[in-house]
Design an enzyme around this catalytic site. Sequence first.
Site, short mmCIF file in Angstrom:
data_model
loop_
_atom_site.label_atom_id
_atom_site.label_comp_id
_atom_site.label_asym_id
_atom_site.label_seq_id
_atom_site.Cartn_x
_atom_site.Cartn_y
_atom_site.Cartn_z
N CYS A 1 37.98 29.58 42.07
CA CYS A 1 38.65 30.26 43.19
C CYS A 1 38.70 29.40 44.44
O CYS A 1 39.47 29.67 45.36
CB CYS A 1 37.96 31.58 43.50
SG CYS A 1 38.17 32.73 42.14
N HIS B 1 39.92 34.33 50.28
CA HIS B 1 40.15 34.52 48.84
C HIS B 1 40.13 36.02 48.54
O HIS B 1 39.37 36.77 49.16
CB HIS B 1 39.03 33.79 48.08
CG HIS B 1 39.05 34.05 46.61
ND1 HIS B 1 40.18 33.86 45.85
CD2 HIS B 1 38.09 34.50 45.77
CE1 HIS B 1 39.90 34.17 44.60
NE2 HIS B 1 38.65 34.57 44.53
N ASN C 1 42.96 39.37 41.75
CA ASN C 1 42.40 38.04 42.01
C ASN C 1 43.14 37.02 41.15
O ASN C 1 42.97 36.98 39.94
CB ASN C 1 40.90 38.05 41.67
CG ASN C 1 40.22 36.71 41.91
OD1 ASN C 1 40.89 35.72 42.21
ND2 ASN C 1 38.91 36.67 41.77
N1 ACO Z 1 35.97 51.12 35.34
C1 ACO Z 1 35.02 52.07 35.37
N2 ACO Z 1 33.71 51.79 35.46
C2 ACO Z 1 33.36 50.49 35.52
C3 ACO Z 1 34.31 49.46 35.51
C4 ACO Z 1 35.65 49.82 35.41
N3 ACO Z 1 36.65 48.90 35.40
N4 ACO Z 1 33.67 48.28 35.61
C5 ACO Z 1 32.36 48.56 35.67
N5 ACO Z 1 32.17 49.89 35.62
C6 ACO Z 1 30.91 50.63 35.66
C7 ACO Z 1 29.76 49.79 35.22
O1 ACO Z 1 29.66 49.79 33.81
C8 ACO Z 1 28.61 50.51 35.90
O2 ACO Z 1 28.23 51.62 35.10
P1 ACO Z 1 26.68 51.93 34.88
O3 ACO Z 1 26.13 52.19 36.27
O4 ACO Z 1 26.73 53.13 34.00
O5 ACO Z 1 26.11 50.71 34.27
C9 ACO Z 1 29.20 51.01 37.18
O6 ACO Z 1 30.63 50.99 36.99
C10 ACO Z 1 28.87 50.19 38.40
O7 ACO Z 1 29.00 48.82 38.05
P2 ACO Z 1 28.72 47.67 39.10
O8 ACO Z 1 28.88 46.34 38.44
O9 ACO Z 1 27.45 47.96 39.84
O10 ACO Z 1 29.94 47.92 40.09
P3 ACO Z 1 30.19 47.25 41.46
O11 ACO Z 1 30.38 48.28 42.47
O12 ACO Z 1 29.21 46.15 41.73
O13 ACO Z 1 31.61 46.56 41.25
C11 ACO Z 1 32.67 44.48 40.68
C12 ACO Z 1 31.80 45.62 40.20
C13 ACO Z 1 34.02 45.02 41.13
C14 ACO Z 1 32.84 43.48 39.54
C15 ACO Z 1 31.98 43.80 41.89
O14 ACO Z 1 30.64 43.54 41.59
C16 ACO Z 1 32.64 42.52 42.29
O15 ACO Z 1 33.75 42.50 42.81
N6 ACO Z 1 31.98 41.35 42.14
C17 ACO Z 1 32.49 40.10 42.61
C18 ACO Z 1 33.60 39.63 41.76
C19 ACO Z 1 34.08 38.31 42.27
O16 ACO Z 1 34.10 37.99 43.43
N7 ACO Z 1 34.45 37.45 41.36
C20 ACO Z 1 34.83 36.16 41.79
C21 ACO Z 1 35.71 35.67 40.79
S1 ACO Z 1 36.28 34.23 41.41
C22 ACO Z 1 36.41 32.99 40.28
O17 ACO Z 1 35.99 31.90 40.55
C23 ACO Z 1 37.05 33.25 38.97
#
Ligand code: ACO
Length: 320
Positions: A103, A244, A274
Amino acid sequence: MYVPEKKVTNDDLSRSLDTSDEWIRDRSGISERRIVSEGQANSDLSVKAIENALRGKKVDPKELDLIIVATVTPDMMFPSTACIVQEKIGAKNAWSFDLSGACSGFLYAMATGAQFVQTGMHKKVLVVGTDVMSSILNFEDRTTCVLFGDGAGAILLEPTQEEDIGILDFMLHSDGAGGKFLYMPAGGSLHPATHETVDKKMHYVHQDGRNVFKFAVRRITEVCTDILERNGYTSDDVTLYVPHQANIRIIKSSLERLGLAPEKVVINIDRYANTTAGTIPIGLTEAHEQGRIKKGDLVLLASFGAGFTWGSVLIRWGEF
Ligand code: ACO
């Protein structure tokens, strides 16, 4: 910039996945994303973005000295997508290479390209940020596949005689200890493709979202604060902030921590999700098209991604 025609909404995804429009919008800020059609590759998106970038400018591709394509989803392992793009646009006199910074790839590439202009070595450097994340997503994994989209953006770097116009500064970082939180395990020399790697779904994005989130907020805030301080500016001096686009909550949290007014930020994660190396040039292009940047404005770019990699570029906008 260029994004594929095909829109995939959260509702589309929730038809085959245990997720919902509400969850995806609440937790990430994403409503829809663009996905390539069959046969559409990274270089096709890149070429369209380049054509859009050069439209109306009297630049013959033969004048280009260097093409850098920032990506983690090249057409193939080799030759580089930059070489494929060079051939497709007829940039016969350029040399070309891909840059892998996830990213942060676009900011890495922008800073790299700028060195060749600044030293006087080159006059026209094309920098492209493109990713076809849909090619490495497991559409059965709701924790990753809802977060990404496909898209490309391109810029042309040229020398300027004007004082204090252009790229004022950049700060780039990496921390390999973060590699374990966001990666694609197979397809390289460590785990070449086998039936087993395919069966184990090792050719897809694997992410520990919570850890990535935590580091992203901290590092983006840090690097933006550092670059402003080093150049004697405060957040009040910034006209436009182009972060980003990984999660709306990361963007908002960095806004608050930096003390930036909400109207200064570019947000398009709702429409494109993203797009990895594509997010910043896409954001910059849209802001420019919407008349949000004028000559003399201070523009702050910031990224965080796999590696971990992160960084910031500070620009004093010129004539366009
Ligand atoms: N739909 C429904 N429920 C979901 C989904 C979904 N798509 N995805 C996860 N859940 C569930 C999980 O299973 C979890 O359930 P559980 O509590 O029963 O285990 C619950 O939702 C909460 O999951 P978390 O991972 O705690 O959710 P969070 O609020 O942290 O959001 C997310 C997850 C969106 C991935 C967030 O952590 C995030 O954005 N992280 C950063 C991502 C990022 O910046 N990536 C960079 C990529 S850049 C690159 O270089 C490629």
